[in-house]
Design an enzyme around this catalytic site. Structure first.
Site, mmCIF file in Angstrom:
data_model
loop_
_atom_site.group_PDB
_atom_site.id
_atom_site.type_symbol
_atom_site.label_atom_id
_atom_site.label_comp_id
_atom_site.label_asym_id
_atom_site.label_seq_id
_atom_site.Cartn_x
_atom_site.Cartn_y
_atom_site.Cartn_z
ATOM 1 N N ARG A 81 -7.205 21.384 16.708
ATOM 2 C CA ARG A 81 -7.852 22.621 17.154
ATOM 3 C C ARG A 81 -8.388 22.540 18.577
ATOM 4 N NH1 ARG A 81 -12.197 22.508 12.481
ATOM 5 N NH2 ARG A 81 -12.109 20.334 13.227
ATOM 6 N N ASP A 85 -7.874 16.049 17.307
ATOM 7 C CA ASP A 85 -7.986 17.229 16.449
ATOM 8 C C ASP A 85 -7.047 18.338 16.929
ATOM 9 O OD1 ASP A 85 -9.105 19.826 15.402
ATOM 10 O OD2 ASP A 85 -10.558 18.463 14.498
ATOM 11 N N CYS A 137 -10.331 14.454 21.715
ATOM 12 C CA CYS A 137 -10.064 14.142 20.318
ATOM 13 C C CYS A 137 -8.662 14.609 19.931
ATOM 14 C CB CYS A 137 -11.104 14.822 19.425
ATOM 15 S SG CYS A 137 -10.925 14.442 17.664
ATOM 16 N N CYS A 184 -16.277 17.678 14.432
ATOM 17 C CA CYS A 184 -15.326 16.578 14.583
ATOM 18 C C CYS A 184 -15.262 15.754 13.297
ATOM 19 C CB CYS A 184 -15.730 15.682 15.755
ATOM 20 S SG CYS A 184 -14.664 14.244 15.998
ATOM 21 N N HIS A 198 -15.955 17.486 20.429
ATOM 22 C CA HIS A 198 -16.035 18.852 19.904
ATOM 23 C C HIS A 198 -16.880 18.873 18.634
ATOM 24 C CE1 HIS A 198 -13.183 18.374 16.458
ATOM 25 N NE2 HIS A 198 -12.694 17.423 17.218
#
Length: 222
Positions: free
Chosen positions: A47, A45, A43, A102, A99
């Site tokens: 993080r 993302d 992803c 999400c 994750h």
């Protein structure tokens, strides 16, 4: 005052200096070629960065990231990355890593018009449709959310296996092996979902088989 943007270049300078201190030929060797064992599809993302959570070094992981780690056969970006990794880099493992928490998966669970995101999130809504009975039976919304994250990883792994380049090389070399992971932001741990592809594909493999040969995607750990 140093801005956060300028700070990036300061960090890069320190990183370069630390690498050269450890190995004066580090960048000379790095520039020659790449030979990663893993293709990581994750992803976007901020993080969930692949190399950091895997503890990998430069050159060890080939990476593709997008919203909610989707593998859509109409997306030329992800399909080109997979084909290049399989046919040219000869990776042994393809990892699809979702994750928890999400945002893309969460957005796909909401009833709202998200404009240009709609066709992309429809891939995840389709995962919900395929597993609606299981998901709707989960009363706790947080647990249902986590389960959809896991099922989305599973379905994207299957989309990888549908690709001809993956099937053809697997028949010849028994690689690459496909794995489904979830990164738990709450603990920092990677979870191997240990997806049983043989069980999942037994009734549908003939539909997606592009080789005319019998094969089963196994789980090697080499």
């Amino acid at each position: 005052m140093t801005s956060s943007y300028d700070h990036i270049f300061e960090n890069n300078k320190k990183w370069v200096e630390s690498k050269i201190a450890d190995n004066p030929k580090f960048f000379e060797e790095l520039a020659k070629t790449q030979n990663p064992e893993y293709l990581y599809i994750g992803c976007s993302d901020s993080r969930a960065t692949a190399e950091e959570l895997m503890g990998a070094k430069p050159g060890e992981v080939f990476v593709h990231r997008n919203i909610a780690n989707v593998v859509n056969t109409l997306d030329m970006s992800s399909t080109a990355v997979i084909q290049y990794a399989v046919e040219h880099l000869k990776v042994n493992h393809i990892v699809v890593c979702g994750h928890y928490n999400c945002g893309g998966v969460k957005a796909a669970m909401t009833s709202q018009d998200l404009g240009l995101l709609n066709p992309w999130l429809r891939n995840i809504r389709d995962v919900y449709r395929l597993h609606q009975e299981e998901l709707d039976s989960i009363e706790d919304e947080g647990k249902r959310y986590d389960k959809l994250v896991e099922l989305n990883v599973q379905e994207q792994c299957i989309n990888v296996i549908k690709m001809a380049c993956v099937q053809e090389r697997y028949i010849l070399e028994e690689y690459p092996v496909v794995h489904g992971w979830v990164f738990n932001l709450r603990s920092g741990k990677i979870i191997d979902l240990k997806i049983n592809f043989e069980e999942i594909l037994k009734d549908i493999q003939k539909i997606y088989n592009l080789t005319g040969s019998d094969w089963v995607m196994s789980r090697k750990t080499k």
